[in-house]
Every structure is written in C-alpha cells, then in structure tokens.
Design a protein around this motif. Structure first.
Motif, PDB file in Angstrom:
ATOM      1  N   THR A 110     -39.936  44.014 -61.795  1.00 51.08           N
ATOM      2  CA  THR A 110     -40.172  42.603 -61.507  1.00 51.08           C
ATOM      3  C   THR A 110     -41.593  42.176 -61.894  1.00 51.08           C
ATOM      4  O   THR A 110     -42.292  41.542 -61.116  1.00 51.08           O
ATOM      5  CB  THR A 110     -39.901  42.295 -60.014  1.00 51.08           C
ATOM      6  N   GLY A 111     -42.033  42.587 -63.071  1.00 49.93           N
ATOM      7  CA  GLY A 111     -43.337  42.168 -63.563  1.00 49.93           C
ATOM      8  C   GLY A 111     -44.528  42.915 -62.981  1.00 49.93           C
ATOM      9  O   GLY A 111     -45.668  42.549 -63.238  1.00 49.93           O
ATOM     10  N   SER A 112     -44.296  43.964 -62.211  1.00 52.48           N
ATOM     11  CA  SER A 112     -45.384  44.700 -61.550  1.00 52.48           C
ATOM     12  C   SER A 112     -45.597  46.088 -62.140  1.00 52.48           C
ATOM     13  O   SER A 112     -46.081  46.989 -61.453  1.00 52.48           O
ATOM     14  CB  SER A 112     -45.083  44.828 -60.051  1.00 52.48           C
ATOM     15  N   LEU A 113     -45.248  46.281 -63.400  1.00 57.13           N
ATOM     16  CA  LEU A 113     -45.292  47.616 -63.983  1.00 57.13           C
ATOM     17  C   LEU A 113     -46.684  48.238 -63.904  1.00 57.13           C
ATOM     18  O   LEU A 113     -46.824  49.401 -63.539  1.00 57.13           O
ATOM     19  CB  LEU A 113     -44.788  47.585 -65.429  1.00 57.13           C
ATOM     20  N   LYS A 114     -47.725  47.484 -64.214  1.00 59.08           N
ATOM     21  CA  LYS A 114     -49.075  48.055 -64.201  1.00 59.08           C
ATOM     22  C   LYS A 114     -49.456  48.546 -62.812  1.00 59.08           C
ATOM     23  O   LYS A 114     -49.974  49.658 -62.667  1.00 59.08           O
ATOM     24  CB  LYS A 114     -50.109  47.062 -64.709  1.00 59.08           C
ATOM     25  N   THR A 115     -49.211  47.756 -61.788  1.00 59.24           N
ATOM     26  CA  THR A 115     -49.605  48.176 -60.433  1.00 59.24           C
ATOM     27  C   THR A 115     -48.738  49.333 -59.937  1.00 59.24           C
ATOM     28  O   THR A 115     -49.199  50.171 -59.168  1.00 59.24           O
ATOM     29  CB  THR A 115     -49.582  46.996 -59.439  1.00 59.24           C
ATOM     30  N   ILE A 116     -47.492  49.400 -60.395  1.00 62.59           N
ATOM     31  CA  ILE A 116     -46.639  50.548 -60.048  1.00 62.59           C
ATOM     32  C   ILE A 116     -47.195  51.806 -60.715  1.00 62.59           C
ATOM     33  O   ILE A 116     -47.286  52.871 -60.091  1.00 62.59           O
ATOM     34  CB  ILE A 116     -45.169  50.284 -60.440  1.00 62.59           C
ATOM     35  N   LEU A 117     -47.573  51.693 -61.977  1.00 58.76           N
ATOM     36  CA  LEU A 117     -48.166  52.840 -62.675  1.00 58.76           C
ATOM     37  C   LEU A 117     -49.498  53.252 -62.044  1.00 58.76           C
ATOM     38  O   LEU A 117     -49.813  54.437 -61.964  1.00 58.76           O
ATOM     39  CB  LEU A 117     -48.340  52.531 -64.160  1.00 58.76           C
ATOM     40  N   ASP A 118     -50.273  52.275 -61.569  1.00 62.14           N
ATOM     41  CA  ASP A 118     -51.519  52.588 -60.843  1.00 62.14           C
ATOM     42  C   ASP A 118     -51.209  53.431 -59.600  1.00 62.14           C
ATOM     43  O   ASP A 118     -51.911  54.398 -59.309  1.00 62.14           O
ATOM     44  CB  ASP A 118     -52.248  51.309 -60.413  1.00 62.14           C
ATOM     45  N   HIS A 119     -50.161  53.055 -58.874  1.00 60.94           N
ATOM     46  CA  HIS A 119     -49.752  53.813 -57.680  1.00 60.94           C
ATOM     47  C   HIS A 119     -49.385  55.239 -58.078  1.00 60.94           C
ATOM     48  O   HIS A 119     -49.784  56.203 -57.434  1.00 60.94           O
ATOM     49  CB  HIS A 119     -48.574  53.122 -56.990  1.00 60.94           C
ATOM     50  N   PHE A 120     -48.617  55.360 -59.158  1.00 65.75           N
ATOM     51  CA  PHE A 120     -48.217  56.681 -59.636  1.00 65.75           C
ATOM     52  C   PHE A 120     -49.447  57.534 -59.956  1.00 65.75           C
ATOM     53  O   PHE A 120     -49.535  58.687 -59.556  1.00 65.75           O
ATOM     54  CB  PHE A 120     -47.322  56.537 -60.885  1.00 65.75           C
ATOM     55  N   LYS A 121     -50.400  56.964 -60.674  1.00 65.86           N
ATOM     56  CA  LYS A 121     -51.614  57.711 -61.036  1.00 65.86           C
ATOM     57  C   LYS A 121     -52.396  58.124 -59.786  1.00 65.86           C
ATOM     58  O   LYS A 121     -52.967  59.207 -59.744  1.00 65.86           O
ATOM     59  CB  LYS A 121     -52.510  56.868 -61.944  1.00 65.86           C
ATOM     60  N   ARG A 122     -52.397  57.277 -58.780  1.00 67.70           N
ATOM     61  CA  ARG A 122     -53.192  57.549 -57.569  1.00 67.70           C
ATOM     62  C   ARG A 122     -52.529  58.564 -56.643  1.00 67.70           C
ATOM     63  O   ARG A 122     -53.196  59.441 -56.102  1.00 67.70           O
ATOM     64  CB  ARG A 122     -53.441  56.241 -56.828  1.00 67.70           C
ATOM     65  N   TYR A 123     -51.218  58.441 -56.418  1.00 70.41           N
ATOM     66  CA  TYR A 123     -50.560  59.231 -55.372  1.00 70.41           C
ATOM     67  C   TYR A 123     -49.715  60.400 -55.863  1.00 70.41           C
ATOM     68  O   TYR A 123     -49.426  61.312 -55.086  1.00 70.41           O
ATOM     69  CB  TYR A 123     -49.694  58.322 -54.490  1.00 70.41           C
ATOM     70  N   SER A 124     -49.288  60.380 -57.115  1.00 71.22           N
ATOM     71  CA  SER A 124     -48.427  61.482 -57.556  1.00 71.22           C
ATOM     72  C   SER A 124     -49.245  62.758 -57.734  1.00 71.22           C
ATOM     73  O   SER A 124     -50.448  62.724 -57.987  1.00 71.22           O
ATOM     74  CB  SER A 124     -47.705  61.114 -58.859  1.00 71.22           C
TER      75      SER A 124
END
Length: 190
Positions: A110-124
C-alpha cells in the motif's frame, strides 16, 4: 503438510496468490523449520498458511489491514488447524512486531515499501531473506531500485506466467493468469 492446492483454501473477496506462484515464492523464501516469517499484506492467508506448514517450530505473523480478508484468513487458519500463525490487523510497517525475524514476504505494501524495507533492515536477523511479489511494472521498478539503494545482497528477479487449460467444447484452450514478478534479496551489511 507442505504444498496446499487452491481448492483447499476458503476463498473470500480478496485475490489469492495462486498455487504455482505460491510454490515458487515459498521456495524462494528458503524457510527453515524454526523460521520466523512476517507476511505483509497477508490477504486470505495463502502464503502465510502454507509457509506455516514448513516452519512448524517457527512462527508466522500475518499482517493484514482489510477486514474482509481477516475473516477469510481466520477461517483458513482454523481449517488447517495451525497454531504457529498469528494475525495482526493493521498496516505495515506500523503493525509489524519489533522482534527479530529471519524471513519476510511482501504481497502488498500500500505504498509503504520503503518503510517496510527499513523495518526489515532494522529488525531482521543476519542472513535474513525477503521475497516481494509484484504484479505491476511500477512495483517491480520501485522494489528493485530500493533494494539496490539499501544495499541488499543477491537481488534476483524472475517473471512467472501461468496458463491454465479450460475446456471449450471438445477442445482445451489456454487462458493466461496475470504474470508475476518474484523479487528476492538477502539482508546486506549495514
């Protein structure tokens, strides 16, 4: 349990990731028995539910914002009697738990790909893997650009087109499903 055919799922109003695309997407996730998967844009739950059968010692968090999908998702979880999948109602990335995980599937952002990827980089965790399914060229373009800019490793894009045979009188005609781009990448160094 492993692979589940489309006809085995309760189907609702939201579109469902078809079984052939699901099989490839789950293979690309390279799940371990103890993987923790974040399923963003879970919809009717087909990816998360099938993935949960492969990571029985792990957990799947199914993130979905559409209420019409939530009921179908609940029905499917109940049908397959899974206790390692949790539904989180909301939008990503705000609703993604702040936990360590090693796999993420994005079926809708829903247009939030960058912030989702930021979450992935931070928490994964280190050596984590992400799979993104895209049906539009714009999503494909945005995803590959962001993955490169954010220094993800081993970025791969495949295009999958499925044709289904349907009986037309005494003949079988092939009808095409929407082509899907399946994008995979590994977490890169900070």
């Amino acid at each position: 349990m492993g692979h589940i055919y489309d006809c085995e799922f309760v189907q609702g109003e939201l579109p469902m990731t078809k079984q052939e695309i699901r099989a490839i997407s789950i293979a690309k996730l390279q799940l371990n028995p103890d993987s923790v998967l974040i399923d963003v844009g879970a919809g009717t739950g087909t990816i998360g539910i099938e993935a949960a059968t492969y990571c029985r010692k792990g957990k799947v968090y199914a993130i979905e914002k559409e209420l019409k999908g939530i009921e179908t998702l609940k029905n499917n979880i109940g049908k397959f009697d899974l206790d390692n999948i949790e539904i989180i109602v909301g939008r990503a990335p705000e609703s993604i738990p702040e936990i360590a995980y090693d796999r993420m599937f994005i079926g809708g952002s829903t247009g939030s790909l960058k912030t989702i990827l930021d979450h992935f980089k931070r928490y994964s965790k280190e050596n984590s893997r992400i799979v993104i399914n895209a049906i539009t060229l714009e999503t494909l373009s945005d995803a590959t650009k962001l993955l490169k800019e954010m220094k993800f490793k081993n970025i791969e894009v495949i295009n999958v087109s499925i044709g289904r045979g349907k009986n037309v009188g005494p003949y079988t005609m092939m009808y095409g499903e929407n082509p899907i781009y399946i994008i995979t990448a590994n977490k890169g160094d900070e």
